[in-house]
Design a protein around this motif. Structure first.
Motif, mmCIF file in Angstrom:
data_model
loop_
_atom_site.group_PDB
_atom_site.id
_atom_site.type_symbol
_atom_site.label_atom_id
_atom_site.label_comp_id
_atom_site.label_asym_id
_atom_site.label_seq_id
_atom_site.Cartn_x
_atom_site.Cartn_y
_atom_site.Cartn_z
ATOM 1 N N GLN A 7 4.701 -13.612 -1.998
ATOM 2 C CA GLN A 7 3.663 -12.655 -2.205
ATOM 3 C C GLN A 7 2.654 -11.624 -2.859
ATOM 4 O OE1 GLN A 7 2.150 -13.580 1.981
ATOM 5 N NE2 GLN A 7 1.413 -16.256 1.160
ATOM 6 N N MET A 8 1.645 -11.657 -3.192
ATOM 7 C CA MET A 8 1.208 -10.109 -4.079
ATOM 8 C C MET A 8 1.211 -9.163 -2.837
ATOM 9 S SD MET A 8 1.403 -10.434 -7.953
ATOM 10 C CE MET A 8 0.007 -9.033 -8.198
ATOM 11 N N ILE A 9 0.185 -9.457 -2.436
ATOM 12 C CA ILE A 9 -0.311 -9.005 -1.253
ATOM 13 C C ILE A 9 0.046 -7.987 -0.376
ATOM 14 C CG2 ILE A 9 -2.601 -8.829 0.267
ATOM 15 C CD1 ILE A 9 -3.088 -9.992 -2.811
ATOM 16 N N PRO A 10 -0.270 -6.701 -0.278
ATOM 17 C CA PRO A 10 0.758 -5.921 0.957
ATOM 18 C C PRO A 10 0.719 -6.668 2.479
ATOM 19 C CG PRO A 10 -0.342 -4.453 -0.616
ATOM 20 C CD PRO A 10 -1.498 -6.036 -0.581
ATOM 21 N N SER A 11 1.444 -6.190 3.060
ATOM 22 C CA SER A 11 1.687 -7.312 4.930
ATOM 23 C C SER A 11 0.580 -5.370 5.703
ATOM 24 C CB SER A 11 2.916 -6.623 4.930
ATOM 25 O OG SER A 11 3.542 -5.757 5.100
ATOM 26 N N SER A 12 0.502 -4.751 4.682
ATOM 27 C CA SER A 12 -0.610 -4.115 6.034
ATOM 28 C C SER A 12 -1.054 -3.056 4.969
ATOM 29 C CB SER A 12 0.970 -3.209 6.492
ATOM 30 O OG SER A 12 1.078 -1.806 6.175
ATOM 31 N N ARG A 13 -2.393 -2.788 5.899
ATOM 32 C CA ARG A 13 -3.254 -1.916 4.994
ATOM 33 C C ARG A 13 -2.802 -0.680 4.727
ATOM 34 N NH1 ARG A 13 -8.551 -2.850 5.566
ATOM 35 N NH2 ARG A 13 -9.650 -0.505 5.851
#
Length: 70
Positions: A7-13
């Motif tokens: 997955q490319m979406i980062p794991s935190s804000r």
């Protein structure tokens, strides 16, 4: 073996915000280089920066899309 998804979406804000800042800086640098001369590497860098900004915005707007750490 357990299948792992990429997955490319980062794991935190926080990481999403860091990606956003990095992407904006890369995009500004690429745009500055492209105003001086037309070259392939600044164009590719600009496209990569836009992709980085898009993934950062998705990570900030849609928390459910962030990868979960197990």
């Amino acid at each position: 073996m357990r299948a792992r998804t990429w997955q490319m979406i980062p794991s935190s804000r926080g990481i999403s915000a860091l990606y956003l800042v990095g992407g904006v800086l890369l995009a500004l640098s690429a745009a500055n280089q492209l105003t001086k001369e037309m070259a392939v590497l600044p164009l590719l860098s600009g496209l990569a920066a836009v992709a980085l900004v898009i993934t950062a915005v998705i990570g900030l707007i849609r928390p459910g899309s962030r990868s979960a750490t197990h």
